[in-house]
Scaffold this active site. Structure first.
Site, mmCIF file in Angstrom:
data_model
loop_
_atom_site.group_PDB
_atom_site.id
_atom_site.type_symbol
_atom_site.label_atom_id
_atom_site.label_comp_id
_atom_site.label_asym_id
_atom_site.label_seq_id
_atom_site.Cartn_x
_atom_site.Cartn_y
_atom_site.Cartn_z
ATOM 1 N N LYS A 113 -1.992 -8.856 -0.687
ATOM 2 C CA LYS A 113 -1.196 -8.141 -1.683
ATOM 3 C C LYS A 113 -0.831 -6.806 -1.033
ATOM 4 C CE LYS A 113 -0.738 -7.033 -6.494
ATOM 5 N NZ LYS A 113 -0.110 -5.761 -6.376
ATOM 6 N N ARG A 134 12.617 -3.004 -7.948
ATOM 7 C CA ARG A 134 12.240 -3.850 -9.074
ATOM 8 C C ARG A 134 12.789 -3.327 -10.407
ATOM 9 N NH1 ARG A 134 6.314 -4.621 -11.416
ATOM 10 N NH2 ARG A 134 6.911 -5.919 -13.144
ATOM 11 N N LYS A 288 -1.411 -18.276 -4.701
ATOM 12 C CA LYS A 288 -0.297 -18.944 -5.385
ATOM 13 C C LYS A 288 -0.452 -20.456 -5.256
ATOM 14 C CE LYS A 288 2.694 -15.154 -3.958
ATOM 15 N NZ LYS A 288 3.707 -14.670 -3.034
ATOM 16 N N CYS A 409 -35.182 30.340 -6.009
ATOM 17 C CA CYS A 409 -36.183 31.392 -6.225
ATOM 18 C C CYS A 409 -37.072 31.618 -5.004
ATOM 19 C CB CYS A 409 -37.039 31.053 -7.440
ATOM 20 S SG CYS A 409 -38.106 29.630 -7.154
ATOM 21 N N CYS A 424 -39.471 22.220 -6.957
ATOM 22 C CA CYS A 424 -39.800 23.640 -7.084
ATOM 23 C C CYS A 424 -40.675 23.750 -8.320
ATOM 24 C CB CYS A 424 -38.523 24.460 -7.241
ATOM 25 S SG CYS A 424 -38.841 26.137 -7.820
ATOM 26 N N CYS A 430 -37.800 30.241 -12.062
ATOM 27 C CA CYS A 430 -36.732 29.941 -11.103
ATOM 28 C C CYS A 430 -35.406 30.003 -11.875
ATOM 29 C CB CYS A 430 -36.968 28.549 -10.513
ATOM 30 S SG CYS A 430 -35.573 27.893 -9.617
HETATM 31 S S1 IVH Z 1 4.408 -12.527 -5.569
HETATM 32 C C1 IVH Z 1 6.419 -13.915 -9.258
HETATM 33 N N1 IVH Z 1 3.104 -11.795 -3.440
HETATM 34 O O1 IVH Z 1 2.774 -7.054 -6.431
HETATM 35 C C2 IVH Z 1 5.474 -13.460 -8.225
HETATM 36 N N2 IVH Z 1 3.776 -10.107 -4.945
HETATM 37 O O2 IVH Z 1 1.668 -6.731 -9.077
HETATM 38 C C3 IVH Z 1 5.642 -12.086 -7.939
HETATM 39 N N3 IVH Z 1 3.165 -7.838 -4.241
HETATM 40 O O3 IVH Z 1 5.815 -6.526 -7.972
HETATM 41 C C4 IVH Z 1 5.183 -11.517 -6.746
HETATM 42 N N4 IVH Z 1 2.193 -8.381 -2.367
HETATM 43 O O4 IVH Z 1 5.931 -6.482 -5.475
HETATM 44 C C5 IVH Z 1 3.698 -11.387 -4.552
HETATM 45 N N5 IVH Z 1 1.966 -11.278 -1.491
HETATM 46 C C6 IVH Z 1 2.560 -10.896 -2.598
HETATM 47 C C7 IVH Z 1 2.631 -9.525 -2.951
HETATM 48 C C8 IVH Z 1 3.242 -9.181 -4.145
HETATM 49 C C9 IVH Z 1 2.542 -7.373 -3.152
HETATM 50 C C10 IVH Z 1 3.662 -6.985 -5.350
HETATM 51 C C11 IVH Z 1 4.994 -7.398 -5.884
HETATM 52 C C12 IVH Z 1 4.864 -7.345 -7.378
HETATM 53 C C13 IVH Z 1 3.512 -6.747 -7.577
HETATM 54 C C14 IVH Z 1 2.846 -7.360 -8.787
#
Ligand code: IVH
Length: 676
Positions: A113, A134, A288, A409, A424, A430
């Site tokens: 992430k 976004r 995923k 102290c 102490c 103190c």
């Molecule tokens: S998938 C529909 N994969 O995290 C699925 N998002 O908290 C949507 N993000 O706005 C995203 N790393 O910008 C996906 N490996 C990753 C990601 C990722 C970072 C961000 C993304 C999204 C946010 C959501």
């Protein structure tokens, strides 16, 4: 019904406010974790009470309607991800998916992430034609010019079978080393430094002057795409990513395809271990469902795909400098070493101090002033020095040595047999112990003299006005006026508060005495058992041992305390000279069936609008609640105001009940407390 609606609206307002800080001012004050937590609460309320969707707006969007140009609409909405902060949350997600497709083998694709800014790139016949942030998920902000100057955003795609129209989604990131470099430049110019790579990436992407964006060395990490005019179908997410690599996009090499929950969790643990060594910041992994067909069958909620989840990392490590060690003296004289650190951002909070526990810990770590130390947060909360990078140590550095004499102290310190306790023994002779004792006596769960701060207590001691708590009840108007920063009004207020707090309960009085092992709960048990101070002063050790939940150690501490000549005099003075009187405990606690607070341990966070914080504390105390400053596993309720701090996260980890201002207002109203 109404309270749920109010709670929902409170949350909505809070989220809008933080969205505004984030999206408009580019100045977020909540960490992602904290924001996500509030968002989760919001969604779960809305899921539970569907009618709330229309309370906010018709499409149920959390975000305030930003004024984006309508042509900046995403072809497919940019959704968020469901988060979990622990592996159990993942296991639940995993099993749920498996149960949906019992006869099928479900593969999961795991990736990092990325901690950056989401970007959606639109390609027509292989040419980049638009880049949107976004925004609110439906409409984005056009940053095409900026995206074009990002190192690895392909302007023209390479390879075969390029779709006619395709949105490529990913995250714009700044590498850690580039953030350091950038901060050293902006720091020299006396400009505000960036707290993290995400803020820096966001700031750099949304520049009017694209030369600045270009100079910031940003990277685009791709994590998916939507093929709008389908030239070619891909059956899996992993195939789609492979295709994107062939077109010229960068994806992270840290990925895993597996159907096995243990392998997935191992990937999570591994990434958590190595995250500090990666060149870019990542705050978790995303898992995923790999099959696009199963993704379609699982579908979406309003905000999340049901086929993906982010598992957030917990504790982070960071290097910082040890500026020194403060040897703090507790109320009972026990010395606790506390490391003073060069402030460092760690898991969303600025860390300035870390407890070193005792003499052993200092010796084990072998600390020297100005050492580079590795810090982490136990349970992502409590800062701790994990190790020292001794090869970075300066020549002639001063070794940290546990003192032999009391830093306050100067009396010789006592060490217990195995050196785990250094104390102490000067007691109230103190200055520090005297100050702490008076502070404790008048603290929230003691007699609670609001406004009698540590600073004032110190001033009063140093000017010779007070030596012990009883002296506070003898303070004179004229003599207080001599003190620095004291005017007629503040003196009158302080004297009034002190007069008020003389009327107290037996249990608060027992707590205020500051006897080792006698906290709020034990003080309550003792008060309830004996009913009067007279009974207490005449009790035997066996009487004390008879009290349910009072252990032998606790009983003997209490017994020894009330039988010492010095303490008998101390208590008598408080009653006779100080004029302390007891009100019936049962009368001062309102026993209402709606009273959530009775005997509950309560912590507050954030700012409050309807009631002053100090008044909330007073009311909660009068409703029989116990107020403390920090979250622990024993906390029952966290009362959350606006702009709450890290406590929300800590509370959520410990599954502590959260109450919003609107919730407590309702309880207060039921108990006839007027708005203050
Ligand atoms: S998938 C529909 N994969 O995290 C699925 N998002 O908290 C949507 N993000 O706005 C995203 N790393 O910008 C996906 N490996 C990753 C990601 C990722 C970072 C961000 C993304 C999204 C946010 C959501």
């Amino acid at each position: 019904m109404n309270s749920i609606k109010n709670r929902f609206l409170d949350l909505y307002a809070l989220l809008c406010y933080h969205d505004y800080l984030y999206h408009v001012l580019n100045m977020p004050i909540l960490s992602d974790l904290e924001y996500d937590f509030l968002l989760q609460k919001f969604y779960s309320l809305r899921k539970k009470y569907v009618y709330l969707t229309n309370v906010v707006n018709n499409n149920g969007s959390v975000f305030p309607q930003l004024n984006y140009d309508t042509c900046n609409k995403h072809y497919t909405p940019m959704l968020s991800l469901e988060n979990t902060f622990d592996v159990n949350g993942y296991i639940k997600f995993h099993n749920n998916i498996k149960n949906n497709f019992i006869d099928l083998k479900v593969n999961f694709f795991c990736e990092l992430k990325f901690d950056g800014v989401a970007l959606s790139l639109l390609y027509q016949n292989g040419k980049l034609i638009r880049a949107l942030t976004r925004g609110d998920g439906v409409f984005g902000e056009d940053v095409t010019k900026n995206a074009r100057v990002i190192n690895n955003v392909p302007l023209i795609l390479i390879g075969n079978n390029i779709p006619q129209l395709m949105e490529v989604r990913g995250e714009v990131c700044m590498l850690k080393r580039d953030l350091n470099q950038l901060n050293s430049v902006v720091g020299k110019k006396n400009q505000k430094i960036f707290l993290n790579t995400r803020n820096a990436a966001a700031g750099s992407l949304r520049q009017k002057n694209i030369a600045i964006t270009k100079s910031r060395n940003l990277f685009f990490y791709c994590y998916g795409c939507n093929i709008i005019t389908r030239f070619q179908r891909y059956s899996t997410h992993s195939n789609q990513l492979n295709m994107l690599v062939k077109f010229g996009f960068l994806i992270s090499p840290y990925v895993l395809l597996s159907s096995n929950v243990n392998k997935i969790l191992n990937f999570y643990y591994l990434m958590q271990k190595v995250r500090n060594f990666l060149s870019l910041n990542t705050d978790g992994i995303v898992v995923k469902v790999d099959s696009i067909e199963l993704q379609t069958r699982l579908s979406y909620t309003n905000k999340f795909p049901k086929w993906a989840i982010a598992i957030k990392f917990i504790s982070q490590f960071a290097k910082t400098k040890l500026l020194g060690v403060d040897f703090q003296i507790g109320r009972s004289g026990i010395i606790t070493p506390v490391a003073i650190l060069e402030p460092i951002l760690l898991s969303g909070a600025i860390i300035k101090k870390a407890s070193l526990y005792n003499k052993h810990e200092i010796e084990k770590l072998n600390l020297f002033v100005n050492d580079t130390v590795v810090v982490h947060r136990i349970g992502d909360v409590i800062p701790k020095i994990q190790s020292v990078i001794s090869c970075d140590r300066l020549h002639h550095a001063n070794k940290i040595i546990f003192p032999k004499y009391c830093p306050s102290c100067n009396s010789l310190l006592y060490n217990n047999i195995n050196d785990t306790i250094v104390q102490c023994l000067a007691g109230v002779n103190c200055l520090e112990q005297k100050k702490k004792q008076i502070e404790h006596f008048f603290s929230k769960n003691g007699l609670y003299a609001e406004g009698l701060s540590t600073g004032i207590i110190k001033q009063l001691i140093l000017n010779g006005y007070i030596k012990k708590p009883v002296d506070c009840f003898k303070l004179q108007f004229q003599s207080l006026l001599q003190l620095k920063y004291f005017g007629k009004k503040s003196v009158a207020k302080l004297l009034h508060t002190l007069e008020q707090c003389k009327k107290t309960t037996l249990s608060k009085f027992i707590y205020a005495l500051g006897i080792p092992e006698i906290g709020v709960e034990n003080a309550n048990l003792i008060a309830k058992y004996f009913h009067s101070l007279d009974n207490i002063m005449n009790c035997t050790i066996t009487d004390l041992q008879k009290i349910k939940h009072i252990g032998n150690i606790c009983a003997s501490y209490f017994y020894n305390f009330i039988n010492s000549k010095y303490n008998i005099e101390y208590i008598t003075q408080l009653i006779v000279e100080g004029g302390i009187t007891f009100i019936d405990q049962s009368k001062c606690i309102i026993n209402n069936k709606n009273n959530y607070f009775l005997n509950k341990k309560i912590v507050l966070t954030g700012k409050f609008q309807t009631y002053k914080r100090s008044n909330i504390i007073k009311i909660v105390l009068s409703l029989g609640g116990i107020v403390s400053s920090n979250i622990s596993k024993n906390t029952d309720i966290l009362i959350v105001g606006s702009s709450p701090g890290q406590k929300v996260i800590n509370a959520s980890r410990l599954n502590i009940k959260l109450m919003l201002e609107s919730d407590i207002c309702k309880i207060f109203k039921n108990n006839n407390f007027v708005t203050m």
